[in-house]
Design a protein around this motif. Structure first.
Motif, PDB file in Angstrom:
ATOM      1  N   GLY A   9       0.823  -1.196   0.000  1.00 44.99           N
ATOM      2  CA  GLY A   9       0.000   0.000   0.000  1.00 44.99           C
ATOM      3  C   GLY A   9       0.864   1.255   0.000  1.00 44.99           C
ATOM      4  O   GLY A   9       2.082   1.192   0.156  1.00 44.99           O
ATOM      5  N   GLY A  10       0.217   2.392  -0.189  1.00 46.43           N
ATOM      6  CA  GLY A  10       0.959   3.641  -0.186  1.00 46.43           C
ATOM      7  C   GLY A  10       0.140   4.745  -0.806  1.00 46.43           C
ATOM      8  O   GLY A  10      -1.075   4.617  -0.971  1.00 46.43           O
ATOM      9  N   SER A  11       0.820   5.818  -1.135  1.00 45.27           N
ATOM     10  CA  SER A  11       0.181   6.983  -1.738  1.00 45.27           C
ATOM     11  C   SER A  11       0.602   7.107  -3.189  1.00 45.27           C
ATOM     12  O   SER A  11       1.773   6.920  -3.520  1.00 45.27           O
ATOM     13  CB  SER A  11       0.576   8.251  -0.981  1.00 45.27           C
ATOM     14  OG  SER A  11       0.109   8.225   0.338  1.00 45.27           O
ATOM     15  N   VAL A  12      -0.359   7.428  -4.032  1.00 46.21           N
ATOM     16  CA  VAL A  12      -0.088   7.537  -5.462  1.00 46.21           C
ATOM     17  C   VAL A  12      -1.035   8.578  -6.046  1.00 46.21           C
ATOM     18  O   VAL A  12      -2.127   8.806  -5.505  1.00 46.21           O
ATOM     19  CB  VAL A  12      -0.262   6.165  -6.150  1.00 46.21           C
ATOM     20  CG1 VAL A  12      -1.701   5.697  -6.086  1.00 46.21           C
ATOM     21  CG2 VAL A  12       0.248   6.189  -7.568  1.00 46.21           C
ATOM     22  N   GLN A  13      -0.638   9.173  -7.124  1.00 49.29           N
ATOM     23  CA  GLN A  13      -1.516  10.125  -7.798  1.00 49.29           C
ATOM     24  C   GLN A  13      -2.507   9.383  -8.682  1.00 49.29           C
ATOM     25  O   GLN A  13      -2.243   8.260  -9.129  1.00 49.29           O
ATOM     26  CB  GLN A  13      -0.681  11.098  -8.631  1.00 49.29           C
ATOM     27  CG  GLN A  13       0.108  12.098  -7.784  1.00 49.29           C
ATOM     28  CD  GLN A  13       0.658  13.232  -8.617  1.00 49.29           C
ATOM     29  OE1 GLN A  13       0.954  13.065  -9.799  1.00 49.29           O
ATOM     30  NE2 GLN A  13       0.819  14.390  -7.998  1.00 49.29           N
ATOM     31  N   ALA A  14      -3.613  10.029  -8.924  1.00 49.73           N
ATOM     32  CA  ALA A  14      -4.633   9.449  -9.798  1.00 49.73           C
ATOM     33  C   ALA A  14      -4.007   9.103 -11.146  1.00 49.73           C
ATOM     34  O   ALA A  14      -3.200   9.873 -11.686  1.00 49.73           O
ATOM     35  CB  ALA A  14      -5.785  10.416  -9.977  1.00 49.73           C
ATOM     36  N   GLY A  15      -4.390   7.932 -11.651  1.00 47.68           N
ATOM     37  CA  GLY A  15      -3.815   7.438 -12.892  1.00 47.68           C
ATOM     38  C   GLY A  15      -2.622   6.531 -12.693  1.00 47.68           C
ATOM     39  O   GLY A  15      -2.189   5.857 -13.628  1.00 47.68           O
ATOM     40  N   GLY A  16      -2.109   6.516 -11.485  1.00 48.09           N
ATOM     41  CA  GLY A  16      -0.946   5.690 -11.184  1.00 48.09           C
ATOM     42  C   GLY A  16      -1.309   4.255 -10.875  1.00 48.09           C
ATOM     43  O   GLY A  16      -2.476   3.844 -10.999  1.00 48.09           O
ATOM     44  N   SER A  17      -0.298   3.490 -10.470  1.00 49.68           N
ATOM     45  CA  SER A  17      -0.472   2.055 -10.213  1.00 49.68           C
ATOM     46  C   SER A  17       0.153   1.672  -8.879  1.00 49.68           C
ATOM     47  O   SER A  17       1.104   2.299  -8.421  1.00 49.68           O
ATOM     48  CB  SER A  17       0.190   1.224 -11.321  1.00 49.68           C
ATOM     49  OG  SER A  17      -0.392   1.482 -12.576  1.00 49.68           O
ATOM     50  N   LEU A  18      -0.399   0.632  -8.283  1.00 47.05           N
ATOM     51  CA  LEU A  18       0.162   0.000  -7.096  1.00 47.05           C
ATOM     52  C   LEU A  18      -0.059  -1.498  -7.204  1.00 47.05           C
ATOM     53  O   LEU A  18      -1.020  -1.940  -7.842  1.00 47.05           O
ATOM     54  CB  LEU A  18      -0.505   0.507  -5.813  1.00 47.05           C
ATOM     55  CG  LEU A  18      -0.117   1.880  -5.281  1.00 47.05           C
ATOM     56  CD1 LEU A  18      -1.010   2.241  -4.093  1.00 47.05           C
ATOM     57  CD2 LEU A  18       1.347   1.925  -4.869  1.00 47.05           C
ATOM     58  N   ARG A  19       0.805  -2.260  -6.567  1.00 48.64           N
ATOM     59  CA  ARG A  19       0.630  -3.696  -6.505  1.00 48.64           C
ATOM     60  C   ARG A  19       0.629  -4.133  -5.052  1.00 48.64           C
ATOM     61  O   ARG A  19       1.630  -3.965  -4.350  1.00 48.64           O
ATOM     62  CB  ARG A  19       1.753  -4.424  -7.244  1.00 48.64           C
ATOM     63  CG  ARG A  19       1.490  -5.920  -7.418  1.00 48.64           C
ATOM     64  CD  ARG A  19       2.722  -6.633  -7.894  1.00 48.64           C
ATOM     65  NE  ARG A  19       2.416  -7.963  -8.415  1.00 48.64           N
ATOM     66  CZ  ARG A  19       3.303  -8.950  -8.482  1.00 48.64           C
ATOM     67  NH1 ARG A  19       4.543  -8.756  -8.052  1.00 48.64           N
ATOM     68  NH2 ARG A  19       2.966 -10.121  -8.991  1.00 48.64           N
ATOM     69  N   LEU A  20      -0.487  -4.685  -4.630  1.00 50.55           N
ATOM     70  CA  LEU A  20      -0.613  -5.202  -3.281  1.00 50.55           C
ATOM     71  C   LEU A  20      -0.246  -6.682  -3.256  1.00 50.55           C
ATOM     72  O   LEU A  20      -0.518  -7.409  -4.211  1.00 50.55           O
ATOM     73  CB  LEU A  20      -2.034  -5.023  -2.757  1.00 50.55           C
ATOM     74  CG  LEU A  20      -2.613  -3.614  -2.786  1.00 50.55           C
ATOM     75  CD1 LEU A  20      -4.007  -3.613  -2.165  1.00 50.55           C
ATOM     76  CD2 LEU A  20      -1.710  -2.635  -2.079  1.00 50.55           C
ATOM     77  N   SER A  21       0.358  -7.085  -2.156  1.00 51.09           N
ATOM     78  CA  SER A  21       0.687  -8.500  -1.950  1.00 51.09           C
ATOM     79  C   SER A  21       0.115  -8.956  -0.622  1.00 51.09           C
ATOM     80  O   SER A  21      -0.021  -8.160   0.319  1.00 51.09           O
ATOM     81  CB  SER A  21       2.200  -8.706  -1.955  1.00 51.09           C
ATOM     82  OG  SER A  21       2.776  -8.328  -3.175  1.00 51.09           O
ATOM     83  N   CYS A  22      -0.188 -10.216  -0.534  1.00 48.52           N
ATOM     84  CA  CYS A  22      -0.695 -10.809   0.706  1.00 48.52           C
ATOM     85  C   CYS A  22      -0.053 -12.179   0.846  1.00 48.52           C
ATOM     86  O   CYS A  22      -0.286 -13.062   0.028  1.00 48.52           O
ATOM     87  CB  CYS A  22      -2.204 -10.930   0.656  1.00 48.52           C
ATOM     88  SG  CYS A  22      -2.914 -11.910   2.006  1.00 48.52           S
TER      89      CYS A  22
END
Length: 123
Positions: A9-22
């Motif tokens: 998780g984290g902070s990102v600007q609109a249009g950006g991407s993140l990858r969550l892991s579990c």
């Protein structure tokens, strides 16, 4: 003792991407299903995506075409690739799993939950 630990998780600007892991630990065999949920303070928790041992995947309408759920081969790590993020995607994201045969993790609620990871999307 089964434990699910989210990360990414984290902070990102609109249009950006993140990858969550579990990552699931304390398991002796793969869960029947795993899922991602999210919750905004003051709102009900909502299902985001789920996957079962047969590879059947469900997505919330709001994330279709933007998010992709996947697992590693051992099904002990669950991922959520989030692209084209919007401010409305801001929430705490939770990983969940269940070992009951034929259980619908998306319909839920699954038995085991992680502690959550915060995603903030700024517009």
């Amino acid at each position: 003792q089964v434990q699910l630990v989210e990360s990414g998780g984290g902070s990102v600007q609109a249009g950006g991407s993140l990858r969550l892991s579990c990552r699931a630990s304390g398991v002796t065999y793969r869960p029947y299903c795993m899922a991602w949920f999210r919750q905004v303070p003051g709102k009900e928790r909502e299902g985001v995506a789920s996957i079962n041992k047969y590879g059947i995947i469900k997505y919330a309408d709001s994330v279709k075409g933007r998010f992709t759920i996947s697992q590693d081969n051992a099904a002990t790590t669950l991922y959520l690739q989030m692209n084209s993020l919007k401010a409305d995607d801001t929430a705490v994201y939770y990983c969940a799993a269940d070992w009951r045969s034929a259980y619908d993790c998306y319909g839920g609620p699954p038995t085991y939950w992680g502690q959550g990871t915060q995603v903030i999307v700024s517009s």
